[in-house]
Design a protein around this motif. Structure first.
Motif, mmCIF file in Angstrom:
data_model
loop_
_atom_site.group_PDB
_atom_site.id
_atom_site.type_symbol
_atom_site.label_atom_id
_atom_site.label_comp_id
_atom_site.label_asym_id
_atom_site.label_seq_id
_atom_site.Cartn_x
_atom_site.Cartn_y
_atom_site.Cartn_z
ATOM 1 N N ILE A 144 0.827 -1.208 0.000
ATOM 2 C CA ILE A 144 0.000 0.000 0.000
ATOM 3 C C ILE A 144 0.863 1.260 0.000
ATOM 4 C CG2 ILE A 144 -1.852 1.248 1.179
ATOM 5 C CD1 ILE A 144 -2.672 -1.427 -0.094
ATOM 6 N N PRO A 145 1.913 1.348 0.830
ATOM 7 C CA PRO A 145 2.789 2.527 0.750
ATOM 8 C C PRO A 145 3.461 2.686 -0.607
ATOM 9 C CG PRO A 145 3.111 1.409 2.834
ATOM 10 C CD PRO A 145 2.247 0.515 2.002
ATOM 11 N N LEU A 146 3.899 1.573 -1.217
ATOM 12 C CA LEU A 146 4.524 1.659 -2.534
ATOM 13 C C LEU A 146 3.549 2.201 -3.577
ATOM 14 C CD1 LEU A 146 6.577 -1.675 -2.749
ATOM 15 C CD2 LEU A 146 7.501 0.648 -2.614
ATOM 16 N N LEU A 147 2.329 1.709 -3.535
ATOM 17 C CA LEU A 147 1.320 2.196 -4.469
ATOM 18 C C LEU A 147 1.045 3.680 -4.234
ATOM 19 C CD1 LEU A 147 -1.186 -0.804 -4.457
ATOM 20 C CD2 LEU A 147 0.456 -0.198 -6.249
ATOM 21 N N GLY A 148 1.135 4.091 -2.968
ATOM 22 C CA GLY A 148 0.946 5.500 -2.657
ATOM 23 C C GLY A 148 2.044 6.366 -3.255
ATOM 24 N N VAL A 149 3.290 5.902 -3.177
ATOM 25 C CA VAL A 149 4.409 6.643 -3.767
ATOM 26 C C VAL A 149 4.191 6.815 -5.266
ATOM 27 C CG1 VAL A 149 6.886 6.590 -4.263
ATOM 28 C CG2 VAL A 149 6.056 5.908 -2.002
ATOM 29 N N ILE A 150 3.789 5.729 -5.927
ATOM 30 C CA ILE A 150 3.539 5.790 -7.369
ATOM 31 C C ILE A 150 2.392 6.748 -7.677
ATOM 32 C CG2 ILE A 150 2.821 4.432 -9.386
ATOM 33 C CD1 ILE A 150 4.138 1.992 -7.975
ATOM 34 N N PHE A 151 1.338 6.674 -6.890
ATOM 35 C CA PHE A 151 0.178 7.540 -7.099
ATOM 36 C C PHE A 151 0.557 9.008 -6.965
ATOM 37 C CE2 PHE A 151 -3.319 9.859 -4.939
ATOM 38 C CZ PHE A 151 -4.172 9.958 -6.027
ATOM 39 N N PHE A 152 1.336 9.339 -5.951
ATOM 40 C CA PHE A 152 1.732 10.734 -5.741
ATOM 41 C C PHE A 152 2.734 11.214 -6.788
ATOM 42 C CE2 PHE A 152 0.017 10.212 -1.406
ATOM 43 C CZ PHE A 152 -0.724 11.383 -1.337
ATOM 44 N N ARG A 153 3.338 10.296 -7.542
ATOM 45 C CA ARG A 153 4.213 10.673 -8.664
ATOM 46 C C ARG A 153 3.401 10.646 -9.959
ATOM 47 N NH1 ARG A 153 6.559 10.964 -4.459
ATOM 48 N NH2 ARG A 153 8.815 10.795 -4.091
ATOM 49 N N TYR A 154 2.107 10.876 -9.831
ATOM 50 C CA TYR A 154 1.188 10.900 -10.978
ATOM 51 C C TYR A 154 1.218 9.581 -11.747
ATOM 52 C CZ TYR A 154 0.829 15.785 -9.767
ATOM 53 O OH TYR A 154 0.611 16.951 -9.071
ATOM 54 N N ASN A 155 1.176 8.497 -10.946
ATOM 55 C CA ASN A 155 0.987 7.127 -11.438
ATOM 56 C C ASN A 155 2.198 6.545 -12.163
ATOM 57 O OD1 ASN A 155 -1.767 6.986 -10.492
ATOM 58 N ND2 ASN A 155 -2.309 8.304 -12.222
ATOM 59 N N CYS A 156 3.348 7.163 -12.013
ATOM 60 C CA CYS A 156 4.562 6.624 -12.629
ATOM 61 C C CYS A 156 5.765 7.124 -11.836
ATOM 62 C CB CYS A 156 4.648 7.065 -14.090
ATOM 63 S SG CYS A 156 6.035 6.346 -14.980
ATOM 64 N N ALA A 157 6.368 6.233 -11.029
ATOM 65 C CA ALA A 157 7.451 6.637 -10.127
ATOM 66 C C ALA A 157 8.802 6.148 -10.632
ATOM 67 C CB ALA A 157 7.202 6.089 -8.722
ATOM 68 N N PRO A 158 9.792 7.037 -10.737
ATOM 69 C CA PRO A 158 11.144 6.590 -11.091
ATOM 70 C C PRO A 158 11.667 5.594 -10.060
ATOM 71 C CG PRO A 158 10.966 8.985 -11.225
ATOM 72 C CD PRO A 158 9.716 8.494 -10.554
ATOM 73 N N GLU A 159 12.422 4.625 -10.538
ATOM 74 C CA GLU A 159 12.952 3.591 -9.659
ATOM 75 C C GLU A 159 13.730 4.195 -8.488
ATOM 76 O OE1 GLU A 159 15.500 -0.562 -10.133
ATOM 77 O OE2 GLU A 159 15.872 1.101 -11.512
ATOM 78 N N LYS A 160 14.519 5.230 -8.748
ATOM 79 C CA LYS A 160 15.338 5.815 -7.686
ATOM 80 C C LYS A 160 14.483 6.375 -6.562
ATOM 81 C CE LYS A 160 15.840 10.429 -9.794
ATOM 82 N NZ LYS A 160 15.116 11.135 -8.706
ATOM 83 N N ASP A 161 13.291 6.885 -6.892
ATOM 84 C CA ASP A 161 12.402 7.401 -5.847
ATOM 85 C C ASP A 161 11.921 6.277 -4.939
ATOM 86 O OD1 ASP A 161 12.745 9.788 -7.099
ATOM 87 O OD2 ASP A 161 10.629 10.107 -7.622
#
Length: 216
Positions: free
Chosen positions: A74-91
């Motif tokens: 759930i936290p990982l999905l949140g990080v991706i969501f807050f990066r507008y649904n696409c999170a760089p691996e480094k983040d």
């Protein structure tokens, strides 16, 4: 567990801050393990740990990601969501390190962290892990997987992060509209499914009655 027992391991210098210490510990349990600390009865000063099984929206999260491993999903999905649904691996790696989960240390719950995130959750289709097009040297990014879209509510993810930050989902105006539309779409899909099921049941019932109303 009793409050008196917990106070025994808190230095007397910090006992006045015990309510805040307990709150922060509760947030960490929720974030990492998907557990909620609840008081058994009001004013009982006795607590128990329960799984936040409804954080996904409908309790349909597959067995591969149930407690305790769902606590990191759930936290990982949140990080991706807050990066507008696409999170760089480094983040993802930077935030994971902030949670105290490192590549060099085998985690007691998740095992080898990088494998768990880039292979296990990807194979389960909760995450999508892909190379950024035309990146040289190659760079990678994470997105929600197909199963995450099907089983996990974006509003629940936003509520989860709001809880961690002691805010409300409405306090994230740039991100609130999408989960709201997602909730409306889910409600309409559920209503349509229920209507179709009811219609089919009514049709089957009428066909049965018609069959038995004509004697041979």
């Amino acid at each position: 567990m009793r409050k008196a027992d917990m106070l025994k391991i808190v230095h007397k210098r910090y006992r006045e801050q015990f309510p805040e210490i307990l709150r922060m510990a509760s947030v960490s349990l929720d974030l990492v393990f998907g557990l909620e600390l609840k008081e058994i009865k009001p004013n009982s000063q006795s607590y128990t740990l329960v799984s936040n099984s409804d954080d996904t929206g409908d309790g349909s999260l597959s067995s591969a990601c149930q407690f305790p491993t769902r606590g990191i999903l759930i936290p990982l999905l949140g990080v991706i969501f807050f990066r507008y649904n696409c999170a760089p691996e480094k983040d993802i790696w930077e935030i994971r390190n902030m949670w105290g989960i490192y590549d060099v240390q085998r985690h007691v719950i998740f095992g080898e962290p990088r494998k768990f995130i880039t292979q296990d959750l990807v194979n389960e289709k909760y995450l999508e892990y892909r190379q950024v097009p035309n990146s040289d040297p190659p760079r990678f990014e994470f997105l929600w997987g197909s199963r995450a879209h099907a089983e996990i509510s974006k509003m629940k993810v936003l509520e989860f992060w709001s809880k961690i930050n002691d805010t409300s989902p409405r306090d994230f105006p740039c991100h609130y509209e999408e989960p709201l539309r997602d909730e409306e779409d889910r409600a309409q899909a559920t209503a349509a499914t229920m209507a179709g099921t009811t219609s089919k049941s009514t049709g089957d019932s009428r066909a049965t009655c018609s069959h038995y109303s004509h004697p041979e």
